[in-house]
Design a protein around this motif. Structure first.
Motif, mmCIF file in Angstrom:
data_model
loop_
_atom_site.group_PDB
_atom_site.id
_atom_site.type_symbol
_atom_site.label_atom_id
_atom_site.label_comp_id
_atom_site.label_asym_id
_atom_site.label_seq_id
_atom_site.Cartn_x
_atom_site.Cartn_y
_atom_site.Cartn_z
ATOM 1 N N HIS A 261 0.851 -1.203 0.000
ATOM 2 C CA HIS A 261 0.000 0.000 0.000
ATOM 3 C C HIS A 261 0.877 1.239 0.000
ATOM 4 C CE1 HIS A 261 -2.384 -3.236 1.946
ATOM 5 N NE2 HIS A 261 -3.290 -2.780 1.095
ATOM 6 N N ARG A 264 -0.544 4.849 0.962
ATOM 7 C CA ARG A 264 -0.840 5.009 2.391
ATOM 8 C C ARG A 264 0.450 5.166 3.200
ATOM 9 N NH1 ARG A 264 -4.754 0.460 4.020
ATOM 10 N NH2 ARG A 264 -2.918 -0.657 4.714
ATOM 11 N N GLU A 280 -7.395 14.160 2.003
ATOM 12 C CA GLU A 280 -8.038 13.540 0.824
ATOM 13 C C GLU A 280 -7.018 12.944 -0.144
ATOM 14 O OE1 GLU A 280 -8.412 16.715 1.706
ATOM 15 O OE2 GLU A 280 -8.218 18.091 0.006
ATOM 16 N N ASN A 283 -6.762 9.196 -0.891
ATOM 17 C CA ASN A 283 -7.617 8.473 -1.843
ATOM 18 C C ASN A 283 -6.978 8.358 -3.222
ATOM 19 O OD1 ASN A 283 -9.584 8.472 0.166
ATOM 20 N ND2 ASN A 283 -10.231 10.542 -0.438
ATOM 21 N N TYR A 284 -5.823 8.985 -3.395
ATOM 22 C CA TYR A 284 -5.185 8.994 -4.720
ATOM 23 C C TYR A 284 -4.070 7.962 -4.780
ATOM 24 C CZ TYR A 284 -7.822 13.207 -5.691
ATOM 25 O OH TYR A 284 -8.834 14.078 -5.907
ATOM 26 N N ASP A 285 -3.444 7.852 -5.968
ATOM 27 C CA ASP A 285 -2.403 6.833 -6.114
ATOM 28 C C ASP A 285 -1.027 7.396 -5.723
ATOM 29 O OD1 ASP A 285 -1.758 8.474 -8.196
ATOM 30 O OD2 ASP A 285 -2.141 7.014 -9.781
#
Ligand code: GLU
Length: 311
Positions: A261, A264, A280, A283-285
């Protein structure tokens, strides 16, 4: 005429000469502490539109773990941290270290030393990194003994430098460290020499790494001066510590980073580096997180911080 959009990229400070690096030792997989140095050095280089290199410090072969090199390189790729030039390996650069040692020998800057660890421990005062070498072999090896290692003279020198985050640092090499080893009794070159030779060879202008290496910097500057190499700019990042206040490392059993991940994990690294990414972004790559971090990199937020809890 082409219309040039005033994107944040155009407004970034420009330095086509910035060359930075991440120089891991393959003694195990990347853990959170080493990822901090990888990401911090990458962001500082890319924010200045510089070149970022990966150098594998696989010189201390007894400490290298089979497979760790590939594992580290795979993990860096998973985080989108790509070396701009082919990775160089210290294990293949012995000739360059031999040449540097020869130069130091020719200038009388180093001397052979026959002392064993035990002899030094018995006669030395304690410095900031263990025993301070008392200079036993400085004026020659006692009769009947043989040189085992090469030490560099520290010659009552005080080294002073300005660190981008840690301020002015001074170190009196002779009393705080002592004449230090550049080639070890087991015939391996010491980290302090190899790092200086390679940083010069690769034209590194900016060194961004953990504050655990702050105490090594004066030794490296001393060697740069003896070898007529330029001194790069230094930035020592806060070191990640566990609940017991110990540096995360293989010895303290730090867990490998979660490369499954990466976005994260990167958010966690950015929090650690005091960059305060917007929530926020999670939530992206990975690429979006890195792009945000490059554009918004503000190292000054870490000014004066030497250690921080990892979580
Ligand atoms: N190879 C060293 C380490 O992993 C870092 C060297 C450096 O950044 O100067 O601790």
């Amino acid at each position: 005429m082409r219309f040039i959009r005033a994107t944040s990229a155009n407004l970034m400070p420009h330095s086509s000469t910035y060359r930075g690096r991440f120089a891991p030792s393959p003694t195990g997989p990347l853990h959170f502490g080493s990822l901090i140095a990888a990401v911090g050095s990458y962001l500082d280089a890319k924010h200045h539109r510089g070149t970022w290199l990966v150098r594998m410090e696989d010189l201390d072969t007894p400490r290298c773990v089979p497979g760790a090199t590939e594992d580290i390189l795979r993990t860096l790729e998973a985080f989108g941290l790509h070396s701009d030039e082919p990775v160089i390996y210290q294990s293949r650069r012995t000739a360059a270290y031999e040449a540097a040692l020869l130069k130091l020998q020719t200038n009388g800057a180093v001397y052979p030393c026959c002392c064993t660890r035990k002899e030094i421990a018995d006669s030395a005062l304690h410095g900031i990194e263990g025993p301070v070498y008392p200079g036993t072999c400085r004026d020659g090896i006692p009769a009947g003994r043989e040189g085992r290692a090469w030490r560099v003279r520290t010659d009552n020198k005080t080294i002073e430098f300005g660190d981008a985050l840690q301020g002015r640092i001074t170190q009196h090499l002779e009393t705080e460290i002592g004449d230090f080893v550049v080639k070890r009794a087991d015939d391996l070159f010491a980290y302090q020499l190899a790092v200086v030779v390679d940083d010069a060879f690769q034209g590194i202008t900016h060194i961004v790494r953990g504050a655990d290496l702050l105490a090594s910097t004066a030794r490296q500057i001393h060697l740069q001066r003896l070898l007529n190499f330029p001194t790069p700019a230094y930035m020592h990042l806060p070191v990640a510590v566990n609940e017991a206040g110990e540096k995360l490392s293989k010895q303290t059993l730090a867990a490998p980073v979660d490369a499954a991940h990466p976005a994260r994990t990167l958010m966690h690294v950015l929090d650690f580096l005091q960059q305060r990414p917007p929530a926020e972004l999670a939530n992206y790559d990975t690429k979006a997180v890195l792009d945000w971090a490059v554009a918004n990199w503000d190292a000054a937020k870490m000014r004066g911080i030497r250690t921080l809890p990892a979580s």
